[in-house]
Scaffold this active site. Structure first.
Site, short mmCIF file in Angstrom:
data_model
loop_
_atom_site.label_atom_id
_atom_site.label_comp_id
_atom_site.label_asym_id
_atom_site.label_seq_id
_atom_site.Cartn_x
_atom_site.Cartn_y
_atom_site.Cartn_z
N GLY A 145 0.79 -1.15 0.22
CA GLY A 145 -0.04 0.06 0.13
C GLY A 145 0.97 1.44 0.04
O GLY A 145 2.24 1.18 -0.42
N GLY B 11 25.40 12.01 -29.22
CA GLY B 11 24.98 12.80 -27.96
C GLY B 11 25.42 11.99 -26.58
O GLY B 11 25.67 12.42 -25.57
N ALA B 12 25.54 10.76 -26.81
CA ALA B 12 26.14 10.02 -25.63
C ALA B 12 27.50 10.38 -25.14
O ALA B 12 27.86 10.48 -24.06
CB ALA B 12 26.36 8.32 -26.08
C1 HXC Z 1 -3.79 -4.17 12.17
C2 HXC Z 1 -2.82 -6.11 11.22
C3 HXC Z 1 -2.50 -5.09 10.17
C4 HXC Z 1 -2.88 -4.01 9.83
C5 HXC Z 1 -1.88 -7.34 10.18
N1 HXC Z 1 -2.26 -7.25 11.16
N2 HXC Z 1 -1.89 -6.16 9.24
N3 HXC Z 1 -3.62 -5.32 12.25
N4 HXC Z 1 -3.58 -3.53 10.92
N5 HXC Z 1 -2.69 -3.37 8.73
C6 HXC Z 1 -2.30 -8.37 12.20
C7 HXC Z 1 -3.04 -9.48 12.13
O1 HXC Z 1 -4.58 -9.11 12.35
C8 HXC Z 1 -2.61 -10.38 12.94
O2 HXC Z 1 -2.98 -10.31 14.25
C9 HXC Z 1 -1.12 -10.22 12.77
O3 HXC Z 1 -1.06 -8.84 12.34
C10 HXC Z 1 -0.47 -11.03 11.92
O4 HXC Z 1 -1.24 -11.12 10.43
P1 HXC Z 1 -1.35 -12.21 9.68
O5 HXC Z 1 -2.45 -11.82 8.81
O6 HXC Z 1 -1.74 -13.33 10.79
O7 HXC Z 1 0.11 -12.79 8.94
P2 HXC Z 1 0.34 -13.28 7.51
O8 HXC Z 1 -0.48 -14.31 7.21
O9 HXC Z 1 1.78 -13.32 7.48
O10 HXC Z 1 -0.32 -11.87 6.58
C11 HXC Z 1 0.52 -10.69 6.75
C12 HXC Z 1 0.00 -9.72 5.61
C13 HXC Z 1 -1.81 -9.44 6.12
C14 HXC Z 1 -0.09 -10.28 4.32
C15 HXC Z 1 0.49 -8.45 6.00
O11 HXC Z 1 -1.77 -9.55 7.59
C16 HXC Z 1 -2.30 -8.48 5.47
O12 HXC Z 1 -2.85 -8.46 4.31
N6 HXC Z 1 -2.76 -7.44 6.34
C17 HXC Z 1 -3.32 -6.25 5.84
C18 HXC Z 1 -2.58 -5.62 5.02
C19 HXC Z 1 -3.35 -4.32 4.45
O13 HXC Z 1 -3.94 -4.30 3.69
N7 HXC Z 1 -2.66 -3.09 5.00
C20 HXC Z 1 -3.59 -1.83 4.49
C21 HXC Z 1 -2.66 -1.56 3.42
S1 HXC Z 1 -3.13 0.15 2.91
P3 HXC Z 1 -2.75 -11.36 15.24
O14 HXC Z 1 -3.49 -11.06 16.66
O15 HXC Z 1 -3.55 -12.54 14.89
O16 HXC Z 1 -1.41 -11.90 15.56
C22 HXC Z 1 -2.06 0.98 3.90
C23 HXC Z 1 -2.23 2.52 3.45
C24 HXC Z 1 -1.05 3.15 3.86
O17 HXC Z 1 -1.40 0.50 4.53
C25 HXC Z 1 -1.24 4.85 2.99
C26 HXC Z 1 0.03 5.42 3.39
C27 HXC Z 1 -0.18 6.66 2.51
#
Ligand code: HXC
Length: 513
Positions: free
Chosen positions: A165, A400-401
């Site tokens: 993201g 040019g290079a």
């Molecule tokens: C809160 C989160 C989290 C998040 C993961 N966790 N991402 N908690 N906010 N964004 C937590 C999970 O609930 C889980 O908690 C623990 O972290 C581990 O995650 P898992 O899913 O069990 O791990 P894994 O299978 O390794 O997968 C990792 C992952 C997945 C691919 C990163 O967690 C995921 O897709 N997360 C969401 C990603 C996402 O969409 N983020 C927002 C992106 S947009 P527990 O308690 O079970 O340990 C963004 C905008 C930024 O970031 C903008 C900036 C300008």
């Protein structure tokens, strides 16, 4: 005291042993282990260990972890101060909360005030979903600091897990990105969104793994086979860099004689002008102890960039690579080299340019994608740079290079050529085909045409494809024996160490982005 020890113990456990074990099972180290591996033993001063988040939504009021998913502070690497943050995936997936962002901003602010490099270790699920816009504002605050620190302190981003993201844009704003092979990935939209929007089926690794960003996008500058190798690469990289833009890079201890000659260089250029060779053999031959830290090794391989030392003096090297696309300049090579030149210039690192370039890569693909604007970036970068610039033309410097590759007219300080240099508007065959277009059209037999071209090309080569014409006008300061190259570069670098050059005062340039 008892409470302090207990609280520290609790903080060091992050999200708990189960999650630490799960991190290890994935072949990853924890945030704290990474800090320990990176810093000199006992040098870490941690900030904000006792910070926790302030959210009550989604039942988070009952779930607090000390440090809130990011370890921050400063320490030393080889005795030199660095500031760092290391995201802790065991706490809410290393996601960025409001307080977590405040911790990161605190070290960024202090790194800038102190004038020390900033290293960010990324391993995060992105914005902490439960915190909504407060998390987004945290990202934007980090971006703003990345921008203010750009060109003032070196900023290095290490990707040791997910970075997805908008989170990718902090690393993208920094100077160098390093990824660990197979355990890290970066993308703006992940495979699920890609599938929904475009229907494309693609894995994390194929969409944003280290190999993709090393070869296709150029987003990452280094790839470690694993985290341990990645950390060694970061330490090596820092050894070439100054602490900030007001300091000189460190002088390395050098036991390789400055006047070491290498006879092999006298015959490294093949007899036939179209035969390639590996310019990295030249770089290894002239650098201290043959050591070269290549940047973006697998991307735009027609140009080679990276760091060496010459008699201990940290130096950026830019070299056309005849082994790949004949060393032509294309869009990616121009952007890659331009970015590297600008980094060196920002941080007082002199630049040595090794030239063997037949020109810009021809074709509609390059024209349609903007070789004009992108090629201009490299001209701009060289012309703007005020650090010592030493250029050696090894073989071809056509069209040019020739101008682009740190020519005298782009304020090259010392411009040398090997006797094998060919400095001309274009290569002999192309030149004859243009100059004698009418005569050639009148010859019907292909053999006769070829004979005509060959004869006239020989005359053209004799007259223009050599370094003497350019030397006659002072565009080349000297024609040097290839085996003396190391010594001549070192002497030039030593002489130029007190060089002062400035650009006119301005808010900023309008570099063709
Ligand atoms: C809160 C989160 C989290 C998040 C993961 N966790 N991402 N908690 N906010 N964004 C937590 C999970 O609930 C889980 O908690 C623990 O972290 C581990 O995650 P898992 O899913 O069990 O791990 P894994 O299978 O390794 O997968 C990792 C992952 C997945 C691919 C990163 O967690 C995921 O897709 N997360 C969401 C990603 C996402 O969409 N983020 C927002 C992106 S947009 P527990 O308690 O079970 O340990 C963004 C905008 C930024 O970031 C903008 C900036 C300008």
């Amino acid at each position: 005291m008892k409470r302090l020890i207990a609280e520290r113990e609790k903080a060091r456990l992050g999200g708990g042993q189960k999650r630490i074990d799960s991190q290890h099972k994935k072949g990853k180290f924890t945030a704290r282990e990474r800090v320990d591996m990176l810093l000199d033993e006992g040098s870490f001063e941690e900030f904000d260990m006792f910070v926790t988040h302030r959210t009550t939504d989604f039942d988070l009021g009952n779930e607090h972890y000390l440090s809130d998913g990011v370890i921050t502070g400063h320490g030393t690497i080889d005795g030199r101060t660095v500031y760092l943050f290391s995201q802790d995936f065991t706490v809410f997936g290393g996601s960025l909360s409001e307080t977590n962002a405040l911790k990161i901003c605190k070290v960024m602010d202090q790194a800038l005030k102190v004038g020390a490099p900033l290293i960010g270790i990324n391993d995060s699920g992105g914005a902490r979903i439960q915190e909504g816009v407060r998390s987004l504002s945290g990202y934007a605050s980090i971006f703003q600091r990345n921008i203010m620190a750009s060109g003032v302190i070196p900023q290095i981003s290490v990707i040791f897990g997910p970075c997805a993201g908008g989170a990718v844009y902090s690393p993208a704003l920094t100077d160098f990105v390093l990824m660990a092979d197979k355990t890290s990935y970066m993308f703006v939209t992940g495979p699920k969104v890609v599938k929904t929007v475009t229907g494309e089926n693609i894995t994390d690794e194929d969409l944003g793994g280290a190999s993709v960003h090393a070869t296709k996008s150029g987003v990452t500058h280094f790839v470690g086979a694993n985290e341990t190798e990645g950390i060694l690469l970061i330490k090596k990289l820092l050894s070439y860099l100054p602490q900030n833009n007001l300091e000189e890079p460190p002088l390395a201890i050098c036991d390789d004689p400055a006047d070491r000659l290498d006879d092999k260089l006298n015959t490294i250029i093949p007899e036939k002008p179209s035969t390639p060779y590996d310019v990295k053999d030249v770089i290894h031959s002239i650098a201290d102890n043959g050591e070269f830290l290549e940047v973006q090794r697998q991307y735009a391989r027609n140009i080679v960039v990276g760091f060496v030392t010459f008699n201990g003096i940290s130096t950026g090297v830019v070299a056309n690579q005849p082994n790949y696309l004949a060393g032509c300049l294309d869009i990616n090579a121009s952007r890659k080299a331009a970015r590297f030149v600008r980094f060196c210039d920002a941080f007082n690192i002199p630049i040595v340019t090794l030239v063997d370039v037949p020109g810009f890569l021809p074709g509609s693909a390059q024209e349609f994608d903007g070789i004009i604007t992108n090629g201009a970036k490299l001209i701009f970068a060289y012309g703007e740079a005020t650090v010592p610039k030493i250029t050696i033309i090894l073989r071809k410097a056509y069209g040019g290079a020739y101008c682009v590759m740190s020519s005298k007219q782009l304020r090259g300080d010392v411009n040398y050529a090997w006797p094998t240099a060919e400095i001309a508007v274009m290569g002999p065959i192309g030149a004859i085909e243009v100059l004698y277009n009418r005569s050639l059209n009148a010859i019907e037999s292909p053999e006769e045409r070829a004979k005509f071209v060959a004869e006239n090309a020989a005359e053209y080569r004799e007259k223009f494809s050599n370094p003497y014409e350019a030397a006659k006008y002072g565009y080349i300061d000297d024609i040097i024996e290839p085996r003396n190259t190391r010594f001549r570069i070192i002497r030039a670098l030593q002489t130029l160490s007190t060089k002062k050059d400035v650009n006119p005062p301005k808010k900023h340039s309008t570099l063709p982005l």
